[in-house]
Each structure stands twice: as structure tokens, then as C-alpha cells.
Design a protein around this motif. Structure first.
Motif, mmCIF file in Angstrom:
data_model
loop_
_atom_site.group_PDB
_atom_site.id
_atom_site.type_symbol
_atom_site.label_atom_id
_atom_site.label_comp_id
_atom_site.label_asym_id
_atom_site.label_seq_id
_atom_site.Cartn_x
_atom_site.Cartn_y
_atom_site.Cartn_z
ATOM 1 N N THR A 75 -24.069 -6.802 25.599
ATOM 2 C CA THR A 75 -23.111 -5.985 26.351
ATOM 3 C C THR A 75 -23.674 -5.658 27.724
ATOM 4 O O THR A 75 -22.956 -5.665 28.733
ATOM 5 N N GLU B 12 -17.216 -0.728 22.469
ATOM 6 C CA GLU B 12 -18.371 0.010 21.955
ATOM 7 C C GLU B 12 -17.930 1.168 21.068
ATOM 8 O O GLU B 12 -16.962 1.855 21.389
ATOM 9 N N THR C 152 -21.368 -2.884 19.677
ATOM 10 C CA THR C 152 -20.122 -3.619 19.895
ATOM 11 C C THR C 152 -19.463 -3.917 18.549
ATOM 12 O O THR C 152 -20.113 -4.459 17.660
ATOM 13 N N ASP D 170 -17.217 -8.179 24.004
ATOM 14 C CA ASP D 170 -17.260 -7.788 25.413
ATOM 15 C C ASP D 170 -16.519 -8.868 26.196
ATOM 16 O O ASP D 170 -16.472 -10.023 25.777
#
Ligand SMILES: Nc1nc2c(ncn2[C@@H]2O[C@H](COP(=O)(O)OP(=O)(O)OP(=O)(O)O)[C@@H](O)[C@H]2O)c(=O)[nH]1
Ligand SMILES: [Mg+2]
Length: 207
Positions: free
Chosen positions: A40, A55, A78, A82
């Protein structure tokens, strides 16, 4: 996980961020790796648009399950993917997809890998073993990849040849170092993937 703090869609990202400028080619690239290796962070550092993140806060329920010896101050993880974008030049735009690192979300990888031209495998040298399964999955799916060692300060430094042996990588797979927090460094890692993909394409043409 604390769903009240969901940050699924960051404010500031516009629908036009997903549009390709005239004449440009969009390429899907995946940033993959074990839990907490910096995926991320990398997508966020290199993206020229506000990244989309999924997140969620890690809570006490995850103690003993979600422990990450790599980054003690890590508070979120996560849970889906992403997303970011970087223009390499006027003709080539990379769409970056970061995978979730925790194994219980790995079933999402099938969709994330769909149509990907290549991948960057982020590795933390304190926990090389978490990369084995990741690399095996990429090889099974025949997704070409480069390995980028995310240089956490306390992480041991190994010669490239030792890393290659430890990860059972062929001689042709590039291994680079990067700092997932640094835009230029992440861009270089992506450029090494692009170079590798060009080499593979050229080799296929002459075969
Ligand atoms: N010192 C240092 N810290 C880093 C670096 N990259 C990431 N971090 C920190 O390491 C932690 C993990 O980063 P993330 O980007 O959330 O890792 P991830 O791989 O996306 O984690 P999951 O999605 O949970 O698998 C964060 O606290 C980052 O600030 C780095 O290159 N150096
Ligand atoms: Mg992540």
C-alpha cells in the motif's frame, strides 16, 4: 477489523483519473507480497492520483493472527486492494493494483491478476519465507514479475545471488532494491519491470 473507519474511496479521486489520454496505452501492473511488506505504501508513494485504498484498522481480535514483525507501528491492513496510476511517458500509463497481504484475503488475487501484464513482488528480507507462496502463485499464473527488496532500516542485507537462491528465482528475473515510501525509487522498480517485459517480448519474437 473496525469497519467504522472504512476508507474505501478517498476523497479527491475523480472519475477522469481512470480515463486514458488520447493515444496512450494503459497497462495493468500488480504490486504483490506478503503481509506488511509495503504494498500500500508503494502504490500510494508512486501514484500520480490520490490512491484508492481499502484499509481497515487491525484490532485486538487479530493479535496472534495478524502480528507483523516487520512494522510494529502498523495499524491498518488492506482488505481488498489498492489502486493507483503512474504515467511513464505520454504513451504508457501504468494502472497499479496492490493486493491484500493477509492470507485470508488471497482469494481476491484471482480477480486482481486478471489481465495483468506483470507484477512487482515486494520482499522484506526479515521475512523472506512469506514471499515463497506469492512467487509460486505468480509462476502458476504465468505472470512475469520482478522482485523489489523493500529496504526497511533494520532488515538484513543479502547479496543478490543469495536472495536469488533463497527465493529459487531463475537468472533472468530482475532483483532490485527500493524504498516503498520513495516515489523515484518505486518508479525505478516499475521501470525495471517494464524493461523486463520488453526483454521477454523481444525474446518471444525471435523464438
Ligand atoms: N522504514 C520503512 N517502513 C516502511 C517501508 N515501507 C512501508 N513501511 C511501513 O511499513 C508498514 C507496512 O506498510 P503497508 O504499506 O501497509 O504494507 P502492506 O504490504 O500494504 O500491508 P498489508 O496490506 O497489510 O499486507 C507501514 O507502517 C509503513 O509505514 C519502508 O520502505 N521503510
Ligand atoms: Mg496493503
Amino acid at each position: 477489523m473496525d469497519y467504522a473507519n472504512s476508507d474505501v474511496l478517498d476523497a479527491g479521486r475523480r472519475d477522469t483519473d481512470l480515463l486514458l489520454p488520447h493515444g496512450a496505452r494503459g497497462v495493468k501492473v500488480v504490486v504483490v507480497g506478503g503481509f506488511g511488506v509495503g504494498k500500500t505504501t508503494m502504490v500510494g508513494a508512486v501514484s500520480e492520483i490520490p490512491p484508492l485504498t481499502t484499509e481497515e484498522t487491525m484490532t485486538q481480535a487479530g493479535v496472534g493472527i495478524d502480528d507483523n514483525p516487520g512494522a510494529k507501528d502498523k495499524k491498518t491492513t488492506t482488505v481488498a486492494m489498492d489502486f493507483g496510476r503512474i504515467s511513464i511517458n505520454e504513451e504508457l500509463i501504468l494502472y497499479l493494483f496492490g493486493t491484500p497481504g493477509q492470507e485470508r484475503f488471497w482469494f481476491l488475487w484471482n480477480g486482481i491478476f486478471e489481465g495483468a501484464l506483470g507484477a512487482v513482488v515486494l520482499v522484506d528480507t526479515r521475512r523472506i519465507e512469506v514471499s515463497f507462496e506469492v512467487i509460486t502463485r505468480l509462476e502458476d499464473r504465468r505472470v512475469p514479475f520482478v522482485v523489489a527488496v523493500n529496504t526497511f532500516p533494520e532488515a538484513p542485507k543479502y547479496p543478490v545471488a543469495d536472495l536469488r537462491t533463497a527465493l529459487a528465482l531463475s537468472e533472468t528475473v530482475p532483483i532490485v532494491t527500493c524504498d516503498a515510501r520513495d516515489r523515484a525509487s518505486c518508479r525505478d522498480a516499475l521501470l525495471s519491470l517494464m524493461g523486463y517485459l520488453c526483454t521477454l517480448a523481444a525474446a518471444q519474437e525471435t523464438a
